[in-house]
Design a protein around this motif. Structure first.
Motif, PDB file in Angstrom:
ATOM      1  N   ARG A  41      -4.198  52.406 -17.679  1.00 11.84           N
ATOM      2  CA  ARG A  41      -3.489  53.498 -17.024  1.00 11.84           C
ATOM      3  C   ARG A  41      -3.098  53.157 -15.590  1.00 11.84           C
ATOM      4  NH1 ARG A  41      -2.632  54.185 -21.347  1.00 11.84           N
ATOM      5  NH2 ARG A  41      -3.468  55.714 -22.792  1.00 11.84           N
ATOM      6  N   LEU A  42      -3.413  51.959 -15.155  1.00  8.03           N
ATOM      7  CA  LEU A  42      -3.054  51.504 -13.816  1.00  8.03           C
ATOM      8  C   LEU A  42      -1.943  50.475 -13.911  1.00  8.03           C
ATOM      9  CD1 LEU A  42      -6.655  50.814 -12.469  1.00  8.03           C
ATOM     10  CD2 LEU A  42      -5.219  52.741 -11.824  1.00  8.03           C
ATOM     11  N   PRO A  43      -1.042  50.408 -12.927  1.00  3.59           N
ATOM     12  CA  PRO A  43      -0.118  49.281 -12.881  1.00  3.59           C
ATOM     13  C   PRO A  43      -0.915  47.990 -12.682  1.00  3.59           C
ATOM     14  CG  PRO A  43       0.516  51.015 -11.334  1.00  3.59           C
ATOM     15  CD  PRO A  43      -0.846  51.338 -11.808  1.00  3.59           C
ATOM     16  N   PRO A  44      -0.566  46.899 -13.355  1.00  2.00           N
ATOM     17  CA  PRO A  44      -1.319  45.656 -13.169  1.00  2.00           C
ATOM     18  C   PRO A  44      -1.442  45.247 -11.705  1.00  2.00           C
ATOM     19  CG  PRO A  44       0.151  45.449 -15.044  1.00  2.00           C
ATOM     20  CD  PRO A  44       0.475  46.767 -14.393  1.00  2.00           C
ATOM     21  N   GLN A  45      -0.451  45.601 -10.884  1.00  2.00           N
ATOM     22  CA  GLN A  45      -0.504  45.243  -9.458  1.00  2.00           C
ATOM     23  C   GLN A  45      -1.646  45.945  -8.735  1.00  2.00           C
ATOM     24  OE1 GLN A  45       2.207  46.175 -11.119  1.00  2.00           O
ATOM     25  NE2 GLN A  45       3.327  44.221 -11.178  1.00  2.00           N
ATOM     26  N   LYS A  46      -2.130  47.074  -9.290  1.00  2.00           N
ATOM     27  CA  LYS A  46      -3.288  47.727  -8.696  1.00  2.00           C
ATOM     28  C   LYS A  46      -4.548  46.896  -8.912  1.00  2.00           C
ATOM     29  CE  LYS A  46      -1.886  51.834  -7.107  1.00  2.00           C
ATOM     30  NZ  LYS A  46      -2.162  52.313  -5.732  1.00  2.00           N
TER      31      LYS A  46
END
Length: 723
Positions: A41-46
């Motif tokens: 549920r997070l962008p991979p960049q997070k």
């Protein structure tokens, strides 16, 4: 360099679930849509920002060979009970046995410092392949190649560590196809906040180790401290909690079957790139010897520990480590046989060989494989001798520490960059910590019997594998009476095992150590001479591997034509998984969760199933609080997932798709021990402590009010109780 980048791109194709220990950089190259579909549920960049060189993954820390995770902004770290074991043991006495009783600091002033404990927080990863390979002189032989690479690694690390409180290392991928510089902040003031009683943290003991179903609370909570200005510092009463930029909030709702999870951590080593014959050697030679030798040493330590309460505490840490390696070896053998892993590797290898034979551009790969097999045959000639030398160095206290003191003196006279890595200036604090810490692990009757057992084995070696130091000290043939008398004389006439004297020895020259005419030191000098030869032999072997292995692995990767996950090498990785059960054998299916009811069912009141009375009372009274799982109608204790884990993942945070902590990894199932040699989705299951069991213990058993408030769950707990 281009080939190294090709290697990374091959690894980054979108095969996500289950198999694969992905680096932070590779996570960014994975298919974001596929990750989202899986449950992220997070962008991979997070997870990882390459521009900053950090991200949520930096909340995963290295805890002295284990993994751990920040769980509060104020430096709280959760890891395994067995990973914090040495700190708990350090503060245990027969009068205040924290190993047995457990420990809770109700205020920060009560938190207990751990000598030598360190936490490393990842900061940056840099590809240094070009610099490393260019450091090897043209025409260098294998030993010179390894020495040149080692020298360059030291230079890169020295430059990296010019910043205060920094710990760096260079990691090799695929035997030298790629080199990466890892940069971490090192925190040296680490304190124990909470450890459950041993009968929770090790519930089931060795009987349940590597098994399922499990009901073990294998977790502890530490806190990292820094100086008031925020800089890393040694222990001081003035220090303040470390402020963690990234940490994992706890998810009180936990998990359910089929939920998406990620296991983050520092997996140590796997062997999936090995040649089939090398795997066969592990199966036929190495693991049987671990079972044989360590099994005997375990019996010795257990027998001696039962004779003395203080001795039992002293041998506890070593015994725990030996037990784990012993049972691991049994699991590896069972898994290698059950999964036919050597045969499968042999088939896969044969396919690559056949493929390369029809392609002239891969001729070098075939030659590399032939040479690697010849090296393996050479290694086999001195296997038994080298195994025992390693045991004398690593398991014994008297001879092992004596040899270490000698090596310290011998290496100290060299320029820092020319020393063996473990004796460089940067390692001295760790060496000194070990010299002090081992006093707590020393129980003379046990250590003498361990030495006796290893001498007996050494004196049975053939003519080509003799250990000269042992022959000189104890003769060439074994007599238990004579050898025991000589061992008694060694210890009686030595000051090596006196802490104050040993600390003085650590700063003395070789001449000063010889002038002491200390019998254990004299044995140490002789052992050190043979260890130097052994280490040079291994350096030469390592240099040959860097020359040959990348050539072979390039062919394997090209032949595969699909993602091939890299072997674990102690670097930060993430594996994506689902909560799921498994069928270990025909007609049997294991569900993926266990509960408090199972703790009570197993409880016999005797070790290893001797749950603390306060845990039993709370469970029997069904004091579940807000940690009840409505579906299970009980408090979850452990759960399974199909994550790709190995040693070093102990203490790894298991988090959900939102980046919230749902569990703490602590084991694999028995059928999955040989996962080190090959991932099998049918049985690849890791074992986790459910976060709700952690919170239940802190809330309903310990009433750890301050800790629960810091974790952000106490207010909610009280509110739900009122409802």
């Amino acid at each position: 360099m281009k080939k190294a980048l090709l290697f990374l791109s091959l690894l980054s194709a979108p095969a996500l679930a289950g198999e694969g220990k992905w680096t932070p950089q590779q996570v960014l190259q994975l298919d974001a849509a596929a990750l989202k579909k899986q449950g992220l549920r997070l962008p991979p960049q997070k997870l990882w920002d390459p521009k900053r060189g950090t991200g949520l993954l930096a909340g995963t820390v290295n805890v002295g060979g284990c993994s751990g995770a920040f769980i509060s902004e104020a430096g709280l770290v959760i890891t395994n009970h067995h990973c914090a074991f040495s700190i708990i043991q350090e503060h245990s006495t027969p009068q205040r046995d924290l190993l047995t009783q457990g420990f809770l600091a109700r205020t920060r002033e009560e938190e207990l410092p751990g000598k030598g404990a360190r936490i490393q927080v990842p900061r940056a990863f840099t590809d240094v392949t070009k610099q490393m390979l260019e450091a090897v002189p043209a025409g260098a032989d294998d030993l010179a190649r390894q020495k040149a690479l080692e020298r360059k690694e030291k230079e890169l690390v020295a430059e990296c560590e010019k910043r205060p409180a920094t710990r760096c290392k260079v990691a090799r991928f695929e035997g030298g196809l790629q080199f990466t510089l890892l940069d971490s902040v090192e925190l040296a003031d680490v304190r124990l906040v909470y450890a459950p009683p041993r009968s929770v943290g090790e519930y089931g003991g060795e009987e349940d180790n590597w098994m399922w179903p499990r009901h073990t609370g294998d977790f502890s909570i530490l806190r990292a401290y820094v100086a008031p200005d925020g800089s890393a510092a040694q222990f001081s009463a003035r220090n303040v909690p470390y402020k963690a930029e990234f940490f994992f909030p706890l998810a009180p709702e936990g998990v359910k079957p089929d939920d998406f999870v990620m296991v983050l951590g520092y997996p140590g080593i796997t062997f999936r790139a090995m040649l089939a014959d090398e795997m066969a050697d592990r199966q036929s030679r190495y693991y049987p010897r671990v079972i044989d030798v360590y099994g005997e040493l375990i019996r010795i330590l257990e027998e001696q520990g039962e004779k003395d309460p203080a001795g039992k505490i002293a041998v506890a840490s070593n015994l725990k480590s030996l037990h784990n390696r012993y049972k691991n070896a049994g699991g590896q053998l069972a898994g290698l046989k059950r999964g036919h892993l050597v045969e499968k590797q042999r088939e896969a290898e044969a396919a690559v060989v056949e493929w390369t034979r029809t392609r002239k551009e891969w001729a070098a790969a075939l030659q590399a494989r032939t040479e690697l097999l010849a090296l393996r045959d050479e290694d086999a000639k001195t296997f038994e001798r080298n195994f025992l030398l390693d045991a004398l160095r690593g398991v014994t206290k008297g001879p092992g520490l004596a040899a270490m003191l000698v090596r310290m003196a011998q290496e100290r006279v060299k320029p820092d960059l020319e020393r063996e890595p473990e004796f460089m200036e940067r390692e001295l604090p760790r060496q000194k910590d070990r010299l002090e810490r081992e006093q707590k692990n020393f129980f003379p009757p046990a250590d003498k019997r361990v030495v006796l057992a290893l001498v007996r084995r050494a004196q049975a070696l053939g003519a080509g594998e003799r250990i000269a130091a042992i022959d000189k000290a104890f003769g060439r043939t074994f007599s238990e009476k004579d050898v025991s008398a000589k061992i008694d004389a060694l210890y009686a006439g030595s000051k090596v095992m006196e802490l104050a004297e040993r600390q003085k020895m650590a700063g003395e020259s070789e001449a000063q150590l010889r002038a002491r005419k200390d019998p254990l030191l004299e044995l140490g000098f002789d052992l050190a001479a043979e260890l130097v030869v052994l280490d040079d032999l291994r350096d030469r072997r390592e240099g040959a591997g860097v020359r040959l292995m990348p050539q072979w692995r390039r062919a394997v990767l090209a032949h595969a034509g699909k993602p091939v996950a890299p072997d674990a090498n102690g670097t930060l990785r993430v594996t994506f998984a689902k909560v799921k059960g498994y069928a270990p054998r025909d007609g049997v299916f294991h569900v993926p969760q266990t509960t408090l009811a199972g703790v009570l069912e197993k409880n016999t009141g005797e070790e290893p199933f001797n749950a603390p009375s306060k845990v039993v009372a709370a469970a029997e009274a069904r004091k579940f609080g807000p940690w009840l799982d409505p579906r299970l109608k009980d408090v979850p204790v452990n759960f399974l997932a199909d994550a790709d884990t190995t040693g070093g993942n102990s203490g790894s945070p298991t988090v959900n798709g939102k980046g919230q902590l749902v569990g703490v990894n602590f084991d694999r199932v028995w059928e999955n021990v040989s996962n080190d040699f090959g991932y099998n989705p049918d049985v690849a299951r890791n074992v986790n402590v459910d976060v709700r069991y952690v919170l239940w213990l802190l809330d309903q058993v310990e009433d750890a009010d301050a800790l629960l408030r810091e974790l952000g769950v106490r207010k909610g707990a009280k509110a739900q109780e009122r409802r």
